[in-house]
Write a protein that holds these residues in place. Structure first.
Motif, short mmCIF file in Angstrom:
data_model
loop_
_atom_site.label_atom_id
_atom_site.label_comp_id
_atom_site.label_asym_id
_atom_site.label_seq_id
_atom_site.Cartn_x
_atom_site.Cartn_y
_atom_site.Cartn_z
N LEU A 57 13.05 -35.36 -20.30
CA LEU A 57 14.37 -35.88 -20.63
C LEU A 57 15.13 -36.28 -19.36
O LEU A 57 15.69 -37.38 -19.25
N SER A 58 15.13 -35.39 -18.35
CA SER A 58 15.89 -35.71 -17.14
C SER A 58 15.28 -36.92 -16.42
O SER A 58 15.99 -37.71 -15.81
N GLY A 59 13.92 -37.09 -16.58
CA GLY A 59 13.27 -38.29 -16.02
C GLY A 59 13.82 -39.56 -16.63
O GLY A 59 14.14 -40.53 -15.94
N LYS A 60 14.02 -39.54 -17.97
CA LYS A 60 14.55 -40.70 -18.68
C LYS A 60 15.99 -40.98 -18.25
O LYS A 60 16.41 -42.13 -18.08
N ILE A 61 16.73 -39.86 -18.09
CA ILE A 61 18.15 -40.02 -17.69
C ILE A 61 18.23 -40.67 -16.31
O ILE A 61 19.00 -41.60 -16.08
N VAL A 62 17.37 -40.17 -15.40
CA VAL A 62 17.37 -40.72 -14.03
C VAL A 62 17.02 -42.21 -14.07
O VAL A 62 17.67 -43.05 -13.41
#
Ligand SMILES: Cc1cc2nc3c(=O)[nH]c(=O)nc-3n(C[C@H](O)[C@H](O)[C@H](O)COP(=O)(O)O)c2cc1C
Length: 269
Positions: free
Chosen positions: A4-9
């Motif tokens: 999820l944090s990868g997508k946000i970044v």
């Protein structure tokens, strides 16, 4: 969580890049130029953006020719800047943008003429704003009046024109100069003795007709001391004055009708 944090970044980087691109595009846009899109002139410090040329008069060409007279008596009314703009455009304004051709014909399109305007105190107005009195130069490509110098110069111009009263009394005068070299460099002496004098006549007649169509009066003046006139308008060394043309609202507008002309002609047949 890591996914999820990868997508946000990733989304954040795209948004940041887009914002930077929009910002760079915005700051590299050319600054907005002041426009005279309506019939309102824009008065700046050193120049006047004249209202754009447009159809303004109700008179036909034949009516303007009929009513054209040399007018030497004017009321105290100033010249409207919209009208002055049209008169200058008629003299030497651009009428063919691709090649920069003008309202007056010119031998080999050499365009030797330069046009100045000597505006007296309260001599030219836009709505209720008067233009600063002074000497201005017409720049046809941007249809702009450039301030040459501020001040009341009508009296000096009248003295340079052998004291002809109408030069001192008109709210403004157009002064047409020629840079002979532009034409003589192509046509030699024929340019000097024929083409340039012919061309000032074309511009003068266009001024007469447009002034008449807008209910102003004008007179072309050829009698003056060349050097004195050049000094009054701060002409460049190569610019030689050929015509002074005072313009104002006529005290008694010409009233000739075509019927008058018919009567004259038929009585002579
Ligand atoms: C080359 C030329 C020079 C002129 N010079 C003067 C002048 O110095 N002063 C003046 O009051 N009128 C001058 N005039 C205007 C004439 O006097 C005028 O055109 C003539 O009287 C005919 O009148 P109209 O223009 O009303 O038809 C000049 C006209 C031309 C064509």
């Amino acid at each position: 969580m890591v996914k999820l944090s990868g997508k946000i970044v990733w989304a954040f980087s795209i948004a940041l890049t887009a914002s930077i691109l929009v910002y760079v595009w915005y700051i590299t846009l050319p600054p907005e130029k002041p426009k005279a899109t309506s019939n309102t002139p824009v008065l700046l410090d050193e120049k006047v953006l004249l209202p754009l040329p447009r159809k303004v008069s109700e008179l036909t060409v034949e009516e303007a020719i009929l009513l054209r007279r040399s007018i030497r008596e004017y009321t105290d009314e100033p010249v409207d800047l919209n009208s002055l703009a049209m008169i200058l455009w008629a003299a030497y304004g651009i009428t063919e943008p691709k090649r920069g051709f003008r309202a007056s014909p010119s031998a080999g399109a050499t365009y030797p003429l330069e046009i100045y305007v000597v505006i007296g105190e309260r001599g030219a107005k836009s709505a209720e704003v008067f233009l600063r009195e002074g000497v201005y130069k017409y720049e046809p490509h941007s249809h702009t009046l450039l301030l040459v110098k501020e001040g009341e110069y009508r009296r000096e111009l009248m003295e340079a024109a052998l004291g002809q009263r109408w030069v001192g009394e008109a709210p403004l005068s157009i002064v047409i100069c020629a840079v002979f070299e532009r034409t003589t460099s192509v046509y030699g002496r024929r340019g000097e003795v024929r083409y340039v004098p012919m061309e000032v006549g074309h511009a003068g007649q266009n001024i007469y007709l447009m002034a008449t169509a807008l209910e102003y009066g004008a007179v072309v003046i050829g009698a003056f001391y060349d050097d004195q006139v050049a000094k009054v308008i701060d002409a460049k060394l190569e610019e030689k004055p050929l015509y002074i043309i005072p313009i104002g609202v006529p005290k008694s507008p010409p009233k000739t009708s075509f019927e008058d002309i018919w009567e004259y002609i038929t009585s002579r047949r």
